[in-house]
Write a protein that holds these residues in place. Sequence first.
Motif, PDB file in Angstrom:
ATOM      1  N   GLU A   1      44.291  34.977  44.705  1.00 48.10           N
ATOM      2  CA  GLU A   1      44.406  34.347  43.463  1.00 48.10           C
ATOM      3  C   GLU A   1      44.702  33.010  43.460  1.00 48.10           C
ATOM      4  O   GLU A   1      44.638  32.237  42.492  1.00 48.10           O
TER       5      GLU A   1
ATOM      6  N   GLY B   1      49.276  35.494  38.110  1.00 49.98           N
ATOM      7  CA  GLY B   1      48.464  36.365  38.059  1.00 49.98           C
ATOM      8  C   GLY B   1      48.364  36.803  39.814  1.00 49.98           C
ATOM      9  O   GLY B   1      48.303  38.059  39.923  1.00 49.98           O
TER      10      GLY B   1
ATOM     11  N   TYR C   1      46.719  40.557  37.723  1.00 48.77           N
ATOM     12  CA  TYR C   1      46.138  40.189  36.327  1.00 48.77           C
ATOM     13  C   TYR C   1      46.327  41.378  35.451  1.00 48.77           C
ATOM     14  O   TYR C   1      46.700  41.135  34.372  1.00 48.77           O
TER      15      TYR C   1
ATOM     16  N   ASP D   1      44.375  38.434  32.029  1.00 52.62           N
ATOM     17  CA  ASP D   1      43.369  38.047  32.750  1.00 52.62           C
ATOM     18  C   ASP D   1      42.310  36.960  31.620  1.00 52.62           C
ATOM     19  O   ASP D   1      41.721  36.037  32.035  1.00 52.62           O
TER      20      ASP D   1
ATOM     21  N   GLY E   1      39.982  43.079  38.848  1.00 56.37           N
ATOM     22  CA  GLY E   1      40.715  43.320  37.599  1.00 56.37           C
ATOM     23  C   GLY E   1      40.085  43.656  36.204  1.00 56.37           C
ATOM     24  O   GLY E   1      40.515  43.551  35.204  1.00 56.37           O
TER      25      GLY E   1
ATOM     26  N   ASP F   1      34.891  37.835  30.334  1.00 60.17           N
ATOM     27  CA  ASP F   1      35.550  36.572  30.937  1.00 60.17           C
ATOM     28  C   ASP F   1      34.869  35.386  30.927  1.00 60.17           C
ATOM     29  O   ASP F   1      35.535  34.161  30.643  1.00 60.17           O
TER      30      ASP F   1
END
Length: 197
Positions: free
Chosen positions: A31, A69, A74, A95, A161, A172
């Motif tokens: 991350e 995160g 997340y 997220d 996630g 996303d």
Amino acid sequence: MNKHAVLILLFFAGLILSAINPHDYFTWMLEVFPAVLGFIVLALTYRRFQFSYLTYVMILLHCYVLFIGGHYTYAEVPAFNWLRDAFHQARNNYDKVGHFTQGFVPAMITRELFIRLHVFQKKNWIAFLTVCVCTTISVLYEFLEWVVSIISGQSGDSFLGTQGYIWDTQSDMLYAMIGAICMVVFFSGLQDRAVKN
């Protein structure tokens, strides 16, 4: 102290704090890696090309989203667990903050590069192509998440996630695109003034 030095100090403070007893170091590394890579690129190119201070501040804020995160994963950021429970949501939605900023901040970077490098003669293309570039970055990041999850198996699930949400990948990318659109619609004037200073 130089104002850019303050941002560097804040970057390393956030990075170090995020590395103290994270959920797991594999996820943390995955991350925060984009933030570290971004820092290296910005440091290496600083003498040849400097962004506006506003863009550097937004990049730092994006790094903090990544650090948080990475520290918690997340799916487990405490404030968003509280929001999930308080508003009876099905999942921790931190997220989505990450993917919104994944569109918003790269839009600032892309738009400033387009303007300062005089990439286009007709400026009315800048907004559209900024959003296109940022949406493409989001798509490529989703490919990366998919590949890491396949290679690492169960240990990659925290990085992916999805939290059982079958439309996670599509949403996303949508949030990143919304972030990029919000930047060009609401912050273009502010960025234009920052670039001139």
